[in-house]
Design a protein around this motif. Sequence first.
Motif, PDB file in Angstrom:
ATOM      1  N   HIS A 165     -34.608 -15.405  31.876  1.00  0.00           N
ATOM      2  CA  HIS A 165     -35.223 -14.509  30.879  1.00  0.00           C
ATOM      3  C   HIS A 165     -35.125 -13.041  31.272  1.00  0.00           C
ATOM      4  O   HIS A 165     -34.929 -12.171  30.407  1.00  0.00           O
ATOM      5  CB  HIS A 165     -36.692 -14.871  30.697  1.00  0.00           C
ATOM      6  N   THR A 166     -35.264 -12.750  32.569  1.00  0.00           N
ATOM      7  CA  THR A 166     -35.430 -11.346  32.983  1.00  0.00           C
ATOM      8  C   THR A 166     -34.276 -10.793  33.816  1.00  0.00           C
ATOM      9  O   THR A 166     -34.058  -9.576  33.813  1.00  0.00           O
ATOM     10  CB  THR A 166     -36.740 -11.177  33.781  1.00  0.00           C
ATOM     11  N   PRO A 210     -30.295 -11.448  28.520  1.00  0.00           N
ATOM     12  CA  PRO A 210     -31.218 -12.561  28.809  1.00  0.00           C
ATOM     13  C   PRO A 210     -30.770 -13.844  28.111  1.00  0.00           C
ATOM     14  O   PRO A 210     -30.175 -13.816  27.044  1.00  0.00           O
ATOM     15  CB  PRO A 210     -32.552 -12.059  28.248  1.00  0.00           C
ATOM     16  N   LEU A 238     -32.016 -17.642  26.726  1.00  0.00           N
ATOM     17  CA  LEU A 238     -33.119 -18.512  26.341  1.00  0.00           C
ATOM     18  C   LEU A 238     -32.632 -19.945  26.398  1.00  0.00           C
ATOM     19  O   LEU A 238     -31.554 -20.265  25.901  1.00  0.00           O
ATOM     20  CB  LEU A 238     -33.595 -18.164  24.927  1.00  0.00           C
ATOM     21  N   ALA A 297     -30.259 -13.983  24.131  1.00  0.00           N
ATOM     22  CA  ALA A 297     -31.348 -13.336  23.404  1.00  0.00           C
ATOM     23  C   ALA A 297     -30.762 -12.456  22.304  1.00  0.00           C
ATOM     24  O   ALA A 297     -29.868 -11.646  22.566  1.00  0.00           O
ATOM     25  CB  ALA A 297     -32.188 -12.501  24.360  1.00  0.00           C
ATOM     26  N   ASP A 336     -38.313 -15.910  24.110  1.00  0.00           N
ATOM     27  CA  ASP A 336     -38.621 -16.366  25.464  1.00  0.00           C
ATOM     28  C   ASP A 336     -39.963 -17.089  25.499  1.00  0.00           C
ATOM     29  O   ASP A 336     -40.187 -17.983  26.336  1.00  0.00           O
ATOM     30  CB  ASP A 336     -38.611 -15.188  26.430  1.00  0.00           C
TER      31      ASP A 336
END
Length: 604
Positions: free
Chosen positions: A392-393, A398, A400, A428, A458
């Motif tokens: 995610h980060t 990012p 998902l 994302a 997310d």
Amino acid sequence: MATMASTILLLIVLHLLSVATAQRQPSVALPGCPDRCGNITVPYPFGIGPDCYRYDGLESQGFQLECDDTGPSPPRLTFFGHSDYSLAKLSLATSEVTVYVKATPTCFNFTSGLDGGDTEAYTSVDKNVYRLSNNGDIDVPLVLDWAVRDLDNCSAARNTEDFACRSTHSNCFDVTKDAAGSGYGCNCSTGYDGNPYLKGGCTGVSVGVILLGSMCCCLCLARQKSKLIRTKQKFFEHNGGVILQQQMQSYGGTTGGPTGGFKIFSTEELKKATNNFAADQILGRGGHGIVYRGVLADDSVVAIKKSKMMEETETKEFTREMLILSQINHRNVVKLLGCCLEVEVPMLVYEYVSNGTLYQYIHGGKGLDANTALDTRLRIAAESAEALAYMHTSASPPILHGDVKTANILLNSSLTAKVTDFGASKLAPNDEAEIATLVQGTCGYLDPEYLMTCKLTDKSDVYSFGVVLLELLTRKKVLCFDGPEENMSLVSRFVIAVKAGRHGELMDDGVRKGMGREALEEVSHLLTRCVSMNGEERPGMKEIAERLEALRRYQQHPWGQSDGADSEEEKSLLGRKQQRDADYKFRPHDVLDLEGGSTHYFSV
């Protein structure tokens, strides 16, 4: 282009067939002797020139022929010394000769005889009567029988040195007495063809048939192979193979570099690795496809996923997503090693993780029971959270997951968690308004907000992970169809238990015994936030990973095993800088029952 290649291939096969047929066809005449006069074939025992015909010791010399090819007119074949008989055809099979003779039409009176003229020889052709003569003005065809006449029959001739039937696979037949006398003839045995009057003259007809059949089979196989190659190339291009190759080259090639050894596999490589995708190589089945165990040429063990379907929009983004996923290198994420693009739906090749899934570990009797160390459960949960937090980060862009569940968390031999199956994963979206046309996920784990809005975020993964954590701590399945409707969903049971202050009773015995009151409240509060109906109220995966790791440290401290006071030091160990809201309550609409089986797709 393909049609032209098939035509060229057909011409080559036909040429080879004609060459092979010519090579297997024995000569019809004696070696060194002419076998044709113009367009007429001259088979032995007939022959043109000295020592090229059979001599029976008879004065007629019936097998000796002459070929007149000196004039401007077409070559003319005649019996030796009988230029008035022009040969048109010589047949070994029927022992007949077709000749043309000069004749003059005449009228024949059945009562008074011939109407004048020479009465030596007459013939009837097409119901007309002709008189044979040297100054005739019409060529009339006649069919004459011929035979070997040096002996009267086969019995008399068979044991002589000059027996005419020379071929091994030949038969002799008697010729009844006619105007020219008795004799015998030869033909090839059943299944053979050729010249029985020559040594080795009769050959098997089946050889030609087999050769022709073999050539046809080769042609069909070649065309099928060509079609298969074209189909593979079509899928390869449709699935973005050319673009992926270009991108890989720009990243430094297929080995080393940022792509980490990502490889494009051929269909043959993966078939060989899985013994043609044998049933005994299946590791598991899921909503997105079947996973096989495979052994590559370098003896490395891999997991190969054959997917069931892919949306057109997914196909367009596939190459970009594969390249990004190939660069993910995290100890708790299953490594994507490569893909195969020569099939309708691309196959993915992952690193092999040997100890099965977390679902099997919890529900399949593979190790987890009430006595399993609480620390092991918390470590598996923390490692899974760290993997999702990284995606995610830290990934750019990012990533998902889209289908977080215990069946998609693998365990190696040391029970280290590895998140896998990014079959439903998405990059994302750049556009806040981007929504899915097909909601994908697994009932029981599916984010209700995603189900209603069709927007994967997310926080959708956070909800699903909350269900995984709840499943891990309770050892209960996420959906149960045996009890009352309100108890069908594990999340619903947890929500109801929290509202009643009895959520501790829902936990597994090992959790209740090994976790103190403060830790139990902490993990319950974390679960409550994760499965909130409102995505904004859910924590991020990074915070979840940090809180789970803090909870592990707290459990390893002596205070973690007691029900001591809620001291500031305990709060510090739990990673809480501020007093949490101990009075967090679910709202009525937070209770949601989800029905269904494993993986479902909801069309929007």
